[in-house]
Design a protein around this motif. Structure first.
Motif, PDB file in Angstrom:
ATOM      1  N   SER A 188      43.649  31.806  46.941  1.00 21.99           N
ATOM      2  CA  SER A 188      43.950  32.724  48.041  1.00 21.99           C
ATOM      3  C   SER A 188      43.656  34.174  47.648  1.00 21.99           C
ATOM      4  O   SER A 188      43.197  34.971  48.479  1.00 21.99           O
ATOM      5  N   THR A 189      43.909  34.513  46.381  1.00 19.33           N
ATOM      6  CA  THR A 189      43.612  35.872  45.918  1.00 19.33           C
ATOM      7  C   THR A 189      42.120  36.144  45.958  1.00 19.33           C
ATOM      8  O   THR A 189      41.669  37.195  46.436  1.00 19.33           O
ATOM      9  N   LEU A 190      41.328  35.209  45.440  1.00 20.38           N
ATOM     10  CA  LEU A 190      39.882  35.373  45.460  1.00 20.38           C
ATOM     11  C   LEU A 190      39.366  35.506  46.881  1.00 20.38           C
ATOM     12  O   LEU A 190      38.520  36.352  47.181  1.00 20.38           O
ATOM     13  N   LYS A 193      40.314  39.006  48.230  1.00 21.69           N
ATOM     14  CA  LYS A 193      39.553  40.093  47.643  1.00 21.69           C
ATOM     15  C   LYS A 193      38.089  40.049  48.077  1.00 21.69           C
ATOM     16  O   LYS A 193      37.467  41.092  48.296  1.00 21.69           O
ATOM     17  N   GLN A 194      37.536  38.843  48.206  1.00 24.78           N
ATOM     18  CA  GLN A 194      36.159  38.721  48.676  1.00 24.78           C
ATOM     19  C   GLN A 194      36.041  39.192  50.131  1.00 24.78           C
ATOM     20  O   GLN A 194      35.093  39.887  50.495  1.00 24.78           O
ATOM     21  N   LYS A 195      37.027  38.831  50.937  1.00 22.87           N
ATOM     22  CA  LYS A 195      37.036  39.273  52.326  1.00 22.87           C
ATOM     23  C   LYS A 195      37.163  40.799  52.402  1.00 22.87           C
ATOM     24  O   LYS A 195      36.504  41.463  53.232  1.00 22.87           O
ATOM     25  N   GLU A 196      37.980  41.355  51.537  1.00 20.93           N
ATOM     26  CA  GLU A 196      38.182  42.798  51.527  1.00 20.93           C
ATOM     27  C   GLU A 196      36.888  43.522  51.155  1.00 20.93           C
ATOM     28  O   GLU A 196      36.523  44.538  51.768  1.00 20.93           O
ATOM     29  N   TYR A 197      36.172  43.007  50.161  1.00 23.64           N
ATOM     30  CA  TYR A 197      34.919  43.639  49.747  1.00 23.64           C
ATOM     31  C   TYR A 197      33.906  43.627  50.885  1.00 23.64           C
ATOM     32  O   TYR A 197      33.257  44.649  51.156  1.00 23.64           O
ATOM     33  N   PHE A 198      33.764  42.516  51.569  1.00 24.42           N
ATOM     34  CA  PHE A 198      32.764  42.455  52.627  1.00 24.42           C
ATOM     35  C   PHE A 198      33.201  43.218  53.876  1.00 24.42           C
ATOM     36  O   PHE A 198      32.363  43.593  54.702  1.00 24.42           O
TER      37      PHE A 198
END
Length: 457
Positions: A188-190, A193-198
């Motif tokens: 869930s963290t990954l 964070k991936q969603k946040e970056y994009f």
């Protein structure tokens, strides 16, 4: 000794904008954006303003830093940290590799330096334990000292002597503080964070050609093709990924913006993470064409966040006038004057200034001096050391310089000395050479880290 006229002619190019010269780019002035707090903004107003937004004045540096740094949500990982850090590692493989390194070192003929190399077992011996040795480490910068766990210490001790390739990606993510300790929370963290970056990409990347950001983007676009290894970097998909990572980082960190040298720090993370999905004996020739797009997206986001974690600890290297680098070069000069006065005096007599060769060592973390495979091995240890990319790197640079003392003392000309120091013969270096370098650096740290009098003229 070269004449003054020849020396001036030789350095004439240092003030011109030639490929590879250090040029500051301060164009990242867009205010920070948190997609988790402003999710509606993406839908309501996806278009980025084309004029610079004046940042609200802050009263303290701490407030400024909190408004511009990429940080974890408060307290998210402080409760458990790395208590379960080794759960998903192949411990048997890691242990076997670590013990093999120790056996190899102990069998090395006539090289006491290797026998003293700081492997996991040796560094547990009280008589070999310096005040700040890995045996009683403070945790990496993103982790609270009060929550140090035994599994975390063991993971760092094992990693110090090199990390096996199959477990290097997850180990780097753990050591950098990017992955949470709790195995159940990692997916869930990954994903978050991936969603946040994009979300950053969606909100900011279209502004790269706006007047306020175009200098930043142009310099990034120019610098990437100059990077090495060319076989990797010049692949169109890789160039696009690196451009996005560097541009978003610059936008998110207006205190420094983009400065040449930061671009090199993307490569090791990207290569390590992509090698988890492809077979590549030669890291210099990784082919990304076979990697699915969704996997590449995840690798891009993970690379961004891990690079950001690294830069959090050395950002003063890249702020205006790069004071962190200026200070580290001065410290290197003082350290070398103590550990090898003959080399130091030889450089001084031939008017070779440390800033002329060591600036790049600090700015690029020796990445322009070593093959990529050696940089990756070096970073295994850097991520295992407290302040490895800043403090310990100083001792690595000192060991690196004195490694070439014979060749340095044989040179009797300013220009030849400088050319040698800027083009050191490391193309055929391997992990063993890096292990020797790290062992020397560790002994220097043992002798000098907590002896401030050695640092004073």
């Amino acid at each position: 000794m070269a004449s003054d006229g020849a020396r001036k002619q030789f350095w004439k190019r240092s003030n011109s904008k030639v490929p590879g010269s250090i040029q500051h780019v301060y164009g990242a002035q867009h205010p920070p954006f948190d997609p988790l707090l402003h999710g509606a903004l993406l839908k309501a107003a996806p278009k980025v303003p084309t004029t610079p937004v004046r940042a609200k004045r802050v009263s303290t540096f701490q407030e400024f830093e909190s408004n511009t740094s990429d940080a974890w949500d408060a307290g998210e990982d402080d409760d458990e940290l790395l208590a379960m850090a080794a759960e998903s590692l192949n411990t048997e493989v890691v242990m076997e590799t670590a013990h093999r390194v120790l056996r190899d070192h102990s069998q090395r003929r006539g090289q006491p330096a290797l026998q003293e190399a700081p492997g996991p077992e040796q560094r547990l011996k009280p008589e070999a334990e310096p005040p700040s040795a890995p045996g009683d480490l403070r945790l990496v910068k993103s982790v609270s000292e009060s929550h140090t766990s035994r599994p975390a210490e063991e993971l760092r001790k094992l990693s110090w002597s090199g990390i096996p390739k199959p477990v290097r990606p997850i180990t780097w993510k753990l050591l950098s503080g990017y992955l949470p300790a709790n195995v159940d929370r990692r997916p869930s963290t990954l994903q978050r964070k991936q969603k946040e970056y994009f979300a950053f990409i969606e909100h900011y990347y279209d502004s790269r050609n706006d007047e306020v950001h175009q200098d930043t983007y142009r310099q990034i676009h120019i610098d990437i093709p100059r990077m090495s290894p060319e076989a990797l970097i010049l692949q169109p998909k890789v160039m696009e990924i690196f451009e996005r990572i560097l541009f978003i980082w610059a936008i998110r960190h207006p205190a420094s913006g983009y400065v040449q040298g930061i671009n090199d720090l993307v490569t090791p993370f990207f290569v390590v993470f992509i090698c988890e999905h492809i077979e590549a004996e030669d890291v210099d020739a990784v082919d990304v064409s076979s990697v699915p797009e969704d996997v590449l997206r995840n690798i891009e986001a993970d690379t961004y966040w891990c690079m950001s974690k690294l830069l959090d600890g050395i950002q003063d290297n890249y702020t205006f006038a790069q004071p962190g680098i200026q200070m580290k070069v001065k410290m290197l000069e003082e350290l070398v004057s103590r550990i090898d006065e003959q080399v130091h005096r030889h450089l001084d007599q031939h008017e070779v200034r440390y800033l002329q060769f060591a600036f790049r060592w600090m700015n690029n973390l020796l990445m322009r001096e070593l093959p990529l495979r050696c940089t990756i091995r070096l970073w295994d240890t850097y991520q295992s050391e407290p302040e490895g990319f800043s403090h310990f790197h100083l001792y690595v640079c000192a060991a690196f310089l004195t490694r070439w003392r014979k060749e340095i003392l044989e040179e009797r000309d300013f220009q030849e000395l400088l050319l040698f120091l800027q083009n050191l013969p490391t193309a055929h270096w391997d992990d063993e050479d890096v292990s020797l370098l790290l062992a020397d650096a560790y002994r220097l740290k043992f002798a000098f880290a907590d002896a401030p009098n050695h640092y004073k003229k």
